[in-house]
Design an enzyme around this catalytic site. Structure first.
Site, PDB file in Angstrom:
ATOM      1  N   TYR A  95      20.117 -32.214  13.279  1.00 18.89           N
ATOM      2  CA  TYR A  95      20.273 -31.086  12.359  1.00 18.89           C
ATOM      3  C   TYR A  95      19.207 -30.036  12.628  1.00 18.89           C
ATOM      4  CZ  TYR A  95      23.489 -33.855   9.463  1.00 18.89           C
ATOM      5  OH  TYR A  95      24.549 -34.591   9.004  1.00 18.89           O
ATOM      6  N   LYS A 130      28.803 -35.772  14.709  1.00 17.70           N
ATOM      7  CA  LYS A 130      27.621 -35.546  15.535  1.00 17.70           C
ATOM      8  C   LYS A 130      26.736 -36.803  15.477  1.00 17.70           C
ATOM      9  CE  LYS A 130      24.990 -35.586  12.062  1.00 17.70           C
ATOM     10  NZ  LYS A 130      24.116 -36.762  12.037  1.00 17.70           N
TER      11      LYS A 130
END
Length: 417
Positions: A258, A170
Site C-alpha cells: 500500500y 494484490k
C-alpha cells in the site's frame, strides 16, 4: 471514461454539496410520500389556472420516469476467506454494474452455505478441481481471485483460458515471472486483467491525488508512508501470511505494498533507485520465515524522495504528503472504512470531507472493471502496474539481503544489473 465518476472537486463547498443534495432529496421524497398518503398534502385550488399560490397540482405524467436498469456483469469469487466474505461479496451486493453469480472454494460446505445466503445457483458453485468448467457458464464474465498470494497464478491463467476477465488481489504475484505469465495469458485470451488496488477508488485517497494533480499542494518534495498491523497467529487469515512460500514475503509484501503503490501514484513517477532494511525480533516464532519490519528509501527521477515502512507488530496506516503550499496527512489512510484527511496550509489546518464513506472503495473498484468490460475501456490498475510493483518488491528484498545496498531501477520496476 469509466473512471470519471471517481473524481471530485476539492473545495470544502464542493465536498459538502453532495450531502446537501442528498438532504434536499430526502425532503422532496418525504413530501411526495406525504402527498401520496394524504397526510400534509397541499390543497388543490380549483378555478385558478394557474394558481397564484403554492399548491399541489394534479399529476400530468405521460412518460415512464423510472431509469432503466443497468446491465450487470456476472462475477465469480474464487477464495472465500474473511476478506472476500466480509467485504467483497457484500460489495457485489451493493454494486450497480456487477452482481455475484458464482463461487469457487475448496470447502464445499462453506461454499454451499454462502451460495444459499447470497442466492448463487447450485450449479454455479465450483471447487478448485472443477473450476475449469466455469467456461460453460455464460452468466459469469469475471473471476475475482482472492486466494493466498502464491496461488494467484494458477487460477488467473485458468480463468483466462476459460474466456473470463480477471480481477486479482494484490500483490498480483510472488515473483515477476508469475506476473508476466498472467499478462501473457490475458493477451492470449483478449480479456481484461485488473489488480485490486482498492485505494485508487477510496474517496480520501482520490481527494489527495486530485489535489496533487491540480497543483493545490504546490511542488511536492517528500512523501512518507507507513503501513503496520499486528500479525495474529491464532487467526486463520494470518496463518498463511507467516509462510514465505504462500505469502512471498512478510509485512512489506502484505501491507507495505500500500505504501509503495500509493507513493508512486501520488508522485506520478516510478522510482529510479531504492535501499531497504528488514528486522525481526529474535525468538519470535511469527517471524521464523518472514520479516516483521521493513523500511525503504526511494529516489525518483525528479530528485524527490520518499520513505516507506511496514510492520507486523504495531498498528498504523498513515501517509504524509509534503508540498510547498500544503501538507496532507492521511491517518488512517487505507483502512476499510473511516479514513481521514487533514490538510495544513499557512492559514491553518482543515479536515477535508467527502459525502462518501471509505467503504465505497469496494463497490467502486468492482464496478470500475465491469464498466471497463461494458465499454471496452482501459482499467486504472492493470496487470502492468501489478508487475511493476512485484518487481520493486523483489528489489526491496534484494537490497535488504545486501545490507541496504542501493539498487538502481528501470522505469518498469526491474533492477539494473
Amino acid at each position: 471514461m469509466a473512471q470519471d465518476i471517481f473524481t471530485a472537486g476539492l473545495s470544502r463547498r464542493g465536498f459538502m454539496a453532495g450531502a446537501s443534495g442528498i438532504a434536499a432529496g430526502a425532503v422532496l421524497a418525504g413530501a411526495a410520500q406525504a402527498q401520496e398518503s394524504g397526510q400534509g398534502a397541499a390543497e388543490v385550488v380549483r378555478g385558478e389556472d394557474p394558481p397564484n399560490r403554492l399548491v399541489g397540482r394534479p399529476a400530468e405524467i405521460e412518460t415512464e420516469l423510472r431509469q432503466p436498469e443497468a446491465r450487470r456483469v456476472g462475477w465469480a469469487v474464487a477464495g472465500l476467506g474473511h476478506f472476500a466474505t466480509s467485504y467483497q461479496i457484500p460489495a457485489l451486493g451493493r454494486a450497480r454494474y456487477s452482481e455475484l453469480k458464482g463461487l469457487v472454494s475448496g470447502n464445499p460446505e462453506k461454499a454451499a452455505e454462502i451460495a444459499r445466503r447470497t442466492g448463487v445457483a447450485e450449479g454455479s458453485v465450483y471447487s478448485y478441481d472443477s473450476f475449469d468448467s466455469i467456461r460453460d457458464n455464460p452468466e459469469i464474465e469475471v473471476v475475482y481471485v482472492v486466494t493466498p498470494n502464491s496461488l494467484h497464478r494458477d487460477l488467473v491463467i485458468r480463468a483466462f483460458e476459460a474466456g473470463k476477465h480477471v480481477m486479482v488481489e494484490k500483490p498480483m504475484a510472488t515473483t515477476p515471472e508469475d506476473a508476466e505469465a498472467m499478462i501473457a495469458a490475458r493477451d492470449a485470451a483478449g480479456r481484461k486483467l485488473m489488480v485490486a488496488y482498492r485505494a485508487h477508488f477510496e474517496p480520501i485517497n482520490l481527494m489527495t491525488a486530485t489535489m496533487i494533480r491540480e497543483g493545490r499542494m504546490g511542488d511536492l518534495s517528500f512523501l512518507s508512508s507507513d503501513h503496520h498491523r499486528p500479525l495474529v497467529p491464532e487467526d486463520p487469515k494470518d496463518q498463511w501470511r507467516m509462510k514465505r512460500d504462500l505469502a512471498g514475503g512478510g509485512s512489506f509484501t502484505d501491507i507495505g505494498i500500500y505504501s509503495l503503490n500509493g507513493v508512486i501514484w501520488f508522485m506520478g513517477e516510478a522510482p529510479e533507485a531504492l535501499s531497504a532494511r528488514t528486522h525481526s525480533p529474535p525468538g519470535d516464532a511469527r517471524f521464523a520465515e518472514v520479516e516483521a519490519v521493513c523500511t525503504v528509501q526511494l529516489r525518483f527521477p525528479s530528485g524527490r524522495l520518499a520513505t516507506l515502512s511496514s510492520g507486523y507488530i504495531a498498528d498504523k496506516k498513515r501517509i504524509d504528503v509534503w508540498g510547498s503550499e500544503a501538507v496532507a496527512v492521511l491517518d488512517p489512510a487505507t483502512e476499510y472504512m473511516g479514513n481521514r484527511l487533514m490538510v495544513s496550509m499557512a492559514q491553518g489546518t482543515q479536515e477535508m470531507q467527502s459525502e462518501f464513506g471509505s467503504q465505497v472503495q469496494f463497490d467502486r473498484e468492482i464496478d470500475h472493471l465491469s464498466q471497463a468490460i461494458l465499454t471496452d475501456s482501459d482499467v486504472k490498475t492493470p496487470g502492468e502496474m501489478g508487475l511493476r510493483d512485484v518487481r520493486l518488491i523483489a528489489a526491496v528484498y534484494r537490497s535488504a539481503a545486501e545490507a541496504g545496498r542501493w539498487i538502481e531501477l528501470n522505469e518498469d520496476g526491474s533492477a539494473r544489473g
